[in-house]
Write a protein that holds these residues in place. Structure first.
Motif, mmCIF file in Angstrom:
data_model
loop_
_atom_site.group_PDB
_atom_site.id
_atom_site.type_symbol
_atom_site.label_atom_id
_atom_site.label_comp_id
_atom_site.label_asym_id
_atom_site.label_seq_id
_atom_site.Cartn_x
_atom_site.Cartn_y
_atom_site.Cartn_z
ATOM 1 N N ASP A 32 14.009 -13.545 -21.113
ATOM 2 C CA ASP A 32 13.740 -13.543 -19.675
ATOM 3 C C ASP A 32 14.981 -13.076 -18.931
ATOM 4 O O ASP A 32 15.972 -13.796 -18.828
ATOM 5 C CB ASP A 32 13.344 -14.950 -19.226
ATOM 6 C CG ASP A 32 12.987 -14.993 -17.745
ATOM 7 O OD1 ASP A 32 12.917 -13.918 -17.123
ATOM 8 O OD2 ASP A 32 12.795 -16.105 -17.219
ATOM 9 N N ILE A 33 14.939 -11.875 -18.385
ATOM 10 C CA ILE A 33 16.114 -11.308 -17.737
ATOM 11 C C ILE A 33 16.450 -12.020 -16.442
ATOM 12 O O ILE A 33 17.596 -12.077 -16.009
ATOM 13 C CB ILE A 33 15.931 -9.791 -17.510
ATOM 14 C CG1 ILE A 33 17.287 -9.166 -17.162
ATOM 15 C CG2 ILE A 33 14.896 -9.524 -16.421
ATOM 16 C CD1 ILE A 33 17.304 -7.676 -17.223
ATOM 17 N N ARG A 34 15.446 -12.606 -15.777
ATOM 18 C CA ARG A 34 15.706 -13.338 -14.535
ATOM 19 C C ARG A 34 16.602 -14.554 -14.798
ATOM 20 O O ARG A 34 17.493 -14.872 -14.011
ATOM 21 C CB ARG A 34 14.389 -13.801 -13.915
ATOM 22 C CG ARG A 34 13.470 -12.678 -13.486
ATOM 23 C CD ARG A 34 13.913 -12.096 -12.172
ATOM 24 N NE ARG A 34 13.001 -11.058 -11.705
ATOM 25 C CZ ARG A 34 13.146 -10.410 -10.580
ATOM 26 N NH1 ARG A 34 14.179 -10.675 -9.803
ATOM 27 N NH2 ARG A 34 12.288 -9.478 -10.225
ATOM 28 N N THR A 35 16.345 -15.225 -15.891
ATOM 29 C CA THR A 35 17.172 -16.380 -16.243
ATOM 30 C C THR A 35 18.601 -15.951 -16.524
ATOM 31 O O THR A 35 19.566 -16.584 -16.058
ATOM 32 C CB THR A 35 16.595 -17.099 -17.480
ATOM 33 O OG1 THR A 35 15.279 -17.554 -17.177
ATOM 34 C CG2 THR A 35 17.454 -18.279 -17.877
ATOM 35 N N LEU A 36 18.777 -14.861 -17.276
ATOM 36 C CA LEU A 36 20.112 -14.346 -17.558
ATOM 37 C C LEU A 36 20.826 -13.944 -16.265
ATOM 38 O O LEU A 36 22.023 -14.202 -16.088
ATOM 39 C CB LEU A 36 20.025 -13.146 -18.492
ATOM 40 C CG LEU A 36 19.610 -13.445 -19.939
ATOM 41 C CD1 LEU A 36 19.327 -12.155 -20.684
ATOM 42 C CD2 LEU A 36 20.696 -14.244 -20.649
ATOM 43 N N SER A 37 20.088 -13.324 -15.347
ATOM 44 C CA SER A 37 20.661 -12.908 -14.080
ATOM 45 C C SER A 37 21.171 -14.106 -13.284
ATOM 46 O O SER A 37 22.275 -14.086 -12.731
ATOM 47 C CB SER A 37 19.614 -12.141 -13.267
ATOM 48 O OG SER A 37 20.106 -11.831 -11.987
ATOM 49 N N LYS A 38 20.391 -15.154 -13.228
ATOM 50 C CA LYS A 38 20.798 -16.348 -12.481
ATOM 51 C C LYS A 38 22.009 -17.021 -13.132
ATOM 52 O O LYS A 38 22.884 -17.549 -12.430
ATOM 53 C CB LYS A 38 19.628 -17.320 -12.358
ATOM 54 C CG LYS A 38 18.509 -16.810 -11.450
ATOM 55 C CD LYS A 38 17.542 -17.890 -11.087
ATOM 56 C CE LYS A 38 16.373 -17.343 -10.271
ATOM 57 N NZ LYS A 38 16.790 -16.505 -9.149
ATOM 58 N N LEU A 39 22.073 -17.023 -14.450
ATOM 59 C CA LEU A 39 23.241 -17.573 -15.126
ATOM 60 C C LEU A 39 24.504 -16.817 -14.731
ATOM 61 O O LEU A 39 25.561 -17.418 -14.517
ATOM 62 C CB LEU A 39 23.049 -17.515 -16.644
ATOM 63 C CG LEU A 39 22.105 -18.557 -17.257
ATOM 64 C CD1 LEU A 39 21.860 -18.233 -18.728
ATOM 65 C CD2 LEU A 39 22.686 -19.962 -17.114
ATOM 66 N N ASN A 40 24.391 -15.500 -14.617
ATOM 67 C CA ASN A 40 25.545 -14.699 -14.222
ATOM 68 C C ASN A 40 25.968 -14.986 -12.790
ATOM 69 O O ASN A 40 27.165 -15.145 -12.498
ATOM 70 C CB ASN A 40 25.231 -13.203 -14.376
ATOM 71 C CG ASN A 40 25.372 -12.730 -15.801
ATOM 72 O OD1 ASN A 40 26.479 -12.583 -16.303
ATOM 73 N ND2 ASN A 40 24.259 -12.499 -16.472
ATOM 74 N N PHE A 41 25.029 -15.031 -11.861
ATOM 75 C CA PHE A 41 25.350 -15.238 -10.455
ATOM 76 C C PHE A 41 25.857 -16.648 -10.165
ATOM 77 O O PHE A 41 26.792 -16.832 -9.394
ATOM 78 C CB PHE A 41 24.116 -14.967 -9.576
ATOM 79 C CG PHE A 41 23.965 -13.523 -9.190
ATOM 80 C CD1 PHE A 41 24.893 -12.908 -8.357
ATOM 81 C CD2 PHE A 41 22.899 -12.768 -9.662
ATOM 82 C CE1 PHE A 41 24.761 -11.578 -7.999
ATOM 83 C CE2 PHE A 41 22.757 -11.440 -9.303
ATOM 84 C CZ PHE A 41 23.693 -10.851 -8.468
ATOM 85 N N TYR A 42 25.220 -17.641 -10.778
ATOM 86 C CA TYR A 42 25.458 -19.024 -10.364
ATOM 87 C C TYR A 42 26.386 -19.802 -11.296
ATOM 88 O O TYR A 42 26.806 -20.903 -10.944
ATOM 89 C CB TYR A 42 24.124 -19.760 -10.242
ATOM 90 C CG TYR A 42 23.295 -19.266 -9.085
ATOM 91 C CD1 TYR A 42 23.526 -19.739 -7.793
ATOM 92 C CD2 TYR A 42 22.294 -18.322 -9.269
ATOM 93 C CE1 TYR A 42 22.776 -19.278 -6.726
ATOM 94 C CE2 TYR A 42 21.543 -17.846 -8.205
ATOM 95 C CZ TYR A 42 21.789 -18.333 -6.934
ATOM 96 O OH TYR A 42 21.054 -17.863 -5.870
ATOM 97 N N LEU A 43 26.734 -19.257 -12.442
ATOM 98 C CA LEU A 43 27.562 -20.011 -13.375
ATOM 99 C C LEU A 43 28.757 -19.208 -13.891
ATOM 100 O O LEU A 43 29.913 -19.564 -13.641
ATOM 101 C CB LEU A 43 26.703 -20.488 -14.563
ATOM 102 C CG LEU A 43 27.399 -21.395 -15.580
ATOM 103 C CD1 LEU A 43 27.853 -22.692 -14.930
ATOM 104 C CD2 LEU A 43 26.460 -21.690 -16.753
#
Length: 308
Positions: A32-43
């Protein structure tokens, strides 16, 4: 030739391997690329920013010079990019994607090891690059988010999204902690270090997942235009500004080198997170990284000859 092979072996090949692994993992498991994207932005991105700024040793005088250079460089590049976009006749989301692929450049996991290669581990030039990285992290998390959501009628939702980005809070906190010499307890700083160390790998895997999920309709002319602006016009503009300001020595060379790197992974993360031409963004990042083997080598030679 030494720089060419060194950049190829120590930058491009490792980056390409990580991207290929991301593409392979998508093919195998449909990540799921959306999950990976959020990990990058928020963590991961906030953690690496906090760690690098907290450990930086740059003086406020040099900080001011670097910020002045960046403000003039970024504004000039933005204006030139707008002119190219208008001549090209790009519309809607593609305008934003093209702009982001030029004005956002890889000042972290490409530029920092490159800086340390060229300047042989010099702490001063590393500090210069960290300031550039700070700005190249702040702007995509503010203006970048605003630009990809500019078509929304409710601007309050856009600003609400921007205000949820941890990076805009991490930067002043890091400077305050460093400025007042506030120690961060080991129980907190150790996991921050673990997370920061995972930033590059996760961002590159995210790019690989996006590339693995693409239909690969190559946007050749648009990608070529983006690469030309980022890899050729970008460093030439940096040369001009350094000479105009009369900067010299390692400061000038570090600033010029910072302008020569390929398109940032931030442009892909923004494109994926907000569904704004993710295929073009991925192609621009990947191709500029490959072509940078040649262009960065020429910039380094030119830097040694004309910036003293």
């Amino acid at each position: 030739m030494n720089y060419f092979s060194h950049i190829l072996i120590n930058n491009v090949i490792p980056l390409s391997i990580m991207i290929a692994l991301g593409a392979l993992l998508y093919r195998l498991f449909k990540l799921d690329i959306r999950t990976l994207s959020k990990l990058n932005f928020y963590l991961f991105s906030p953690a690496v920013m906090l760690k690098m700024l907290y450990e930086s040793t740059i003086s406020f005088a040099i900080l001011g010079q670097v910020l002045l250079f960046f403000a003039v460089y970024f504004t000039s590049l933005f204006v030139m990019t707008e002119g190219v976009i208008r001549v090209r006749g790009l519309k809607n989301g593609m305008r934003t994607a093209m702009r982001n692929s030029i004005i956002f450049y890889n000042s972290a996991n490409y530029a920092i090891p490159l800086n340390q290669l060229v300047f042989v581990g010099d702490a001063f030039t590393l500090s210069v690059q960290i300031v550039i990285m700070m700005m190249q992290s702040l702007i995509p998390n503010t203006y970048g988010i605003y630009s990809v959501n500019s078509e929304q009628k409710d601007r309050r939702l856009v600003w609400r999204t921007i205000l949820t980005m941890p990076v805009i809070y991490v930067i002043p906190v890091a400077f305050l902690l460093r400025g007042f010499h506030v120690p961060i307890p080991a129980a907190i700083y150790t996991p921050i270090g673990y997370i920061a160390n995972a930033f590059s790998a996760t961002a590159l895997l995210t790019l690989g997942v996006q590339i693995g999920s693409m239909k690969w309709k190559l946007r050749f002319s648009d990608v070529l235009l983006s690469n030309t602006m980022r890899l050729l016009v970008g460093p030439l503009l940096g040369f001009g500004i350094v000479l105009a300001f009369g900067f010299h020595g390692p400061l000038a060379q570090a600033l010029v080198l910072s302008c020569a790197v390929p398109t940032s992974l931030s442009s892909v993360l923004l494109a994926v997170e907000f569904d704004n031409e993710p295929e073009f963004a991925s192609q621009a990042v990947f191709s500029s990284t490959i072509f940078s083997i040649v262009t960065v080598t020429f910039v380094i030679y030119g830097m040694r000859l004309f910036v003293h």
